[in-house]
Write a protein that holds these residues in place. Structure first.
Motif, short mmCIF file in Angstrom:
data_model
loop_
_atom_site.label_atom_id
_atom_site.label_comp_id
_atom_site.label_asym_id
_atom_site.label_seq_id
_atom_site.Cartn_x
_atom_site.Cartn_y
_atom_site.Cartn_z
N ALA A 2 9.79 3.22 -7.31
CA ALA A 2 8.99 3.39 -6.15
C ALA A 2 7.86 2.33 -6.03
O ALA A 2 7.44 1.87 -6.99
N VAL A 3 7.42 2.02 -4.70
CA VAL A 3 6.31 1.24 -4.70
C VAL A 3 5.37 1.64 -3.85
O VAL A 3 5.63 2.44 -2.94
N PHE A 4 4.15 1.72 -4.42
CA PHE A 4 3.01 2.48 -3.97
C PHE A 4 1.91 1.36 -3.58
O PHE A 4 1.45 0.52 -4.32
N LEU A 5 1.49 1.15 -2.21
CA LEU A 5 0.41 0.21 -1.76
C LEU A 5 -0.65 0.87 -2.05
O LEU A 5 -0.87 2.11 -1.48
N GLY A 6 -1.67 0.25 -2.76
CA GLY A 6 -2.91 0.98 -3.16
C GLY A 6 -3.90 1.57 -2.39
O GLY A 6 -4.74 1.99 -2.77
N ASP A 7 -3.95 0.91 -1.27
CA ASP A 7 -4.85 1.38 -0.36
C ASP A 7 -4.64 2.58 0.63
O ASP A 7 -5.38 2.57 1.81
N GLU A 8 -3.44 2.97 0.56
CA GLU A 8 -3.15 4.15 1.39
C GLU A 8 -3.19 5.44 0.60
O GLU A 8 -2.70 5.45 -0.67
N ILE A 9 -3.79 6.66 1.06
CA ILE A 9 -3.70 7.76 0.33
C ILE A 9 -3.01 9.06 1.39
O ILE A 9 -3.37 8.88 2.58
N TYR A 10 -2.36 9.66 0.73
CA TYR A 10 -1.69 10.89 1.41
C TYR A 10 -2.30 11.97 0.98
O TYR A 10 -2.58 12.25 -0.29
N PRO A 11 -2.58 12.88 1.84
CA PRO A 11 -3.34 14.28 1.37
C PRO A 11 -2.51 14.83 0.23
O PRO A 11 -1.19 14.95 0.38
N GLU A 12 -3.25 15.57 -0.63
CA GLU A 12 -2.50 16.19 -1.68
C GLU A 12 -1.73 17.15 -1.15
O GLU A 12 -1.97 17.93 -0.19
N GLY A 13 -0.50 17.34 -1.94
CA GLY A 13 0.29 18.23 -1.33
C GLY A 13 1.40 18.09 -0.02
O GLY A 13 2.04 18.66 0.26
N SER A 14 1.16 16.45 0.17
CA SER A 14 2.10 16.02 1.42
C SER A 14 3.40 15.84 1.05
O SER A 14 4.20 15.75 2.12
N LYS A 15 3.75 15.89 -0.15
CA LYS A 15 5.30 15.72 -0.63
C LYS A 15 6.15 14.44 -0.05
O LYS A 15 7.14 14.81 0.19
N VAL A 16 5.17 13.62 0.40
CA VAL A 16 5.83 12.35 1.03
C VAL A 16 7.04 11.74 0.04
O VAL A 16 8.34 11.66 0.30
N LEU A 17 6.68 11.51 -1.25
CA LEU A 17 7.52 11.09 -2.18
C LEU A 17 8.71 11.99 -2.44
O LEU A 17 9.76 11.39 -2.71
N ALA A 18 8.46 13.19 -2.62
CA ALA A 18 9.63 14.35 -2.96
C ALA A 18 10.52 14.15 -2.01
O ALA A 18 12.01 14.12 -2.16
N ARG A 19 10.15 14.13 -0.58
CA ARG A 19 10.91 13.89 0.53
C ARG A 19 11.76 12.71 0.57
O ARG A 19 12.94 12.63 0.85
N MET A 20 11.29 11.45 0.17
CA MET A 20 11.84 10.29 -0.07
C MET A 20 12.83 10.36 -1.00
O MET A 20 14.01 9.57 -0.78
N PHE A 21 12.62 10.93 -2.14
CA PHE A 21 13.74 11.05 -3.09
C PHE A 21 14.94 11.86 -2.73
O PHE A 21 15.82 11.36 -3.07
N GLU A 22 14.62 13.08 -1.86
CA GLU A 22 15.78 13.80 -1.41
C GLU A 22 16.75 12.67 -0.53
O GLU A 22 17.80 12.67 -0.64
N VAL A 23 16.16 11.92 0.32
CA VAL A 23 16.79 11.21 1.23
C VAL A 23 17.48 9.98 0.37
O VAL A 23 18.53 9.99 0.67
#
Ligand code: G1P
Length: 300
Positions: free
Chosen positions: A130-151
């Motif tokens: 996974a690559v994370f750009l360090g200037d973006e923050i997603y709200p706690e509990g948004s589960k963005v990565l978990a859903r990307m892993f499902e995809v």
């Protein structure tokens, strides 16, 4: 890449010079700018850890010492807090150094995001990452990565995070041409353009700063010529995958369409908005801050 392979490693390019925040970033990495009382990058590391990624590689450059120190043990400070019996702060100070195993690679000269990701090749090896750009923050509990892993486990290959933006904003992002899949929030990415003019953008779906990539990207990046702005663009290398021109094992590129909240601390206005919103939502300073803010806004 096997469809069931699990993502274990996160790569965070943090070598940028932060010129938009000068003079604050003359001697301080932009990733260390605080959102309330925690540096931006710590929110990002916490998000990666929450997604199960405890092996984090920072691709750094010059003048990033503060970043390394922040995630390291600080014996002197801990001793002082122990003496003062300040349990709360001791816990906070320790949390940053105990969050994850952090590794470092140096980018040398900053030749673009694609070049930064290429610097992770040796550390990542032959597995999706996974690559994370360090200037973006997603709200706690948004589960963005978990859903990307499902995809990823469903489609294999690589997964981008896409978000609809206004026509005026497309030229700030990589923009995707897509086709639908059977899932309403997942598309196949068929082409990508880095920062197109508004009238040349293939859609209004912009690439956000979270990527799950096939290791095949490294071989492609090695052969990617400088693109927009004379930099080696990650978008250009992913485009090769999207067009099915990568190595046989690479798979295709899918996009998860995200319509939730995203905080962009990468420019001054976005940074200030993030600080205000996080401060207002804090249980401790929030109530006092909000009542001051309401009062202040009424005077504008
Ligand atoms: C980078 C990428 C771009 C992407 C953006 C997301 O641009 O090159 O494709 O859309 O991040 O924030 P940067 O913001 O580093 O200029």
């Amino acid at each position: 890449m096997s469809k069931n392979q699990v993502v274990r490693k996160a790569v965070m390019p943090v070598a940028g010079l932060g010129t938009r925040f000068l003079p604050a970033t003359k001697a301080t990495p932009k990733e260390m700018l605080p959102v309330v009382d925690k540096p931006v990058i710590q929110y990002v590391v916490e998000e990666a850890v929450a997604a199960g990624l405890e092996d984090i590689l920072f691709v750094t450059g010059r003048a990033k010492r503060a970043l390394e120190d922040h995630f390291d043990f600080n014996g002197e400070l801990e001793r002082l807090l122990i003496e003062k019996k300040d349990e709360k702060r001791l816990k906070e100070v320790r949390a940053a150094s105990e969050l994850a195993t952090i590794h470092y690679a140096r980018q040398g000269t900053a030749k673009g995001l694609g070049h930064a990701v290429l610097c992770a090749k040796q550390h990542v090896g032959d597995e999706p990452f996974a690559v994370f750009l360090g200037d973006e923050i997603y709200p706690e509990g948004s589960k963005v990565l978990a859903r990307m892993f499902e995809v990823l486990s469903e489609f294999g290959g690589s997964v981008l995070l896409l978000k609809k933006v206004s026509k005026a904003e497309v030229s700030r992002y990589g923009v995707a041409q897509v086709k639908a899949t059977a899932q309403s929030d997942v598309v196949q990415v068929t082409d990508l353009v880095e920062k197109p003019d508004a009238n040349e953008a293939p859609s209004d779906l912009a690439v956000m700063g979270r990527y799950v990539l096939s290791p095949a990207i490294f071989e492609i990046l090695e052969n990617t010529k400088p693109g927009r702005g004379g930099e080696i663009q990650l978008t250009d290398a992913i485009q090769v995958l999207a067009q099915g021109k990568g190595p046989d094992s690479a798979g295709l590129v899918h996009g998860l369409i995200y319509d939730g909240v995203r905080f962009d601390t990468g420019d001054l206005a976005g940074y200030l908005e993030t600080v205000v919103e996080f401060a207002a939502n804090r249980a401790d300073v929030g109530p006092e801050f909000k009542s001051w803010l309401k009062n202040y806004v009424s005077t504008l």
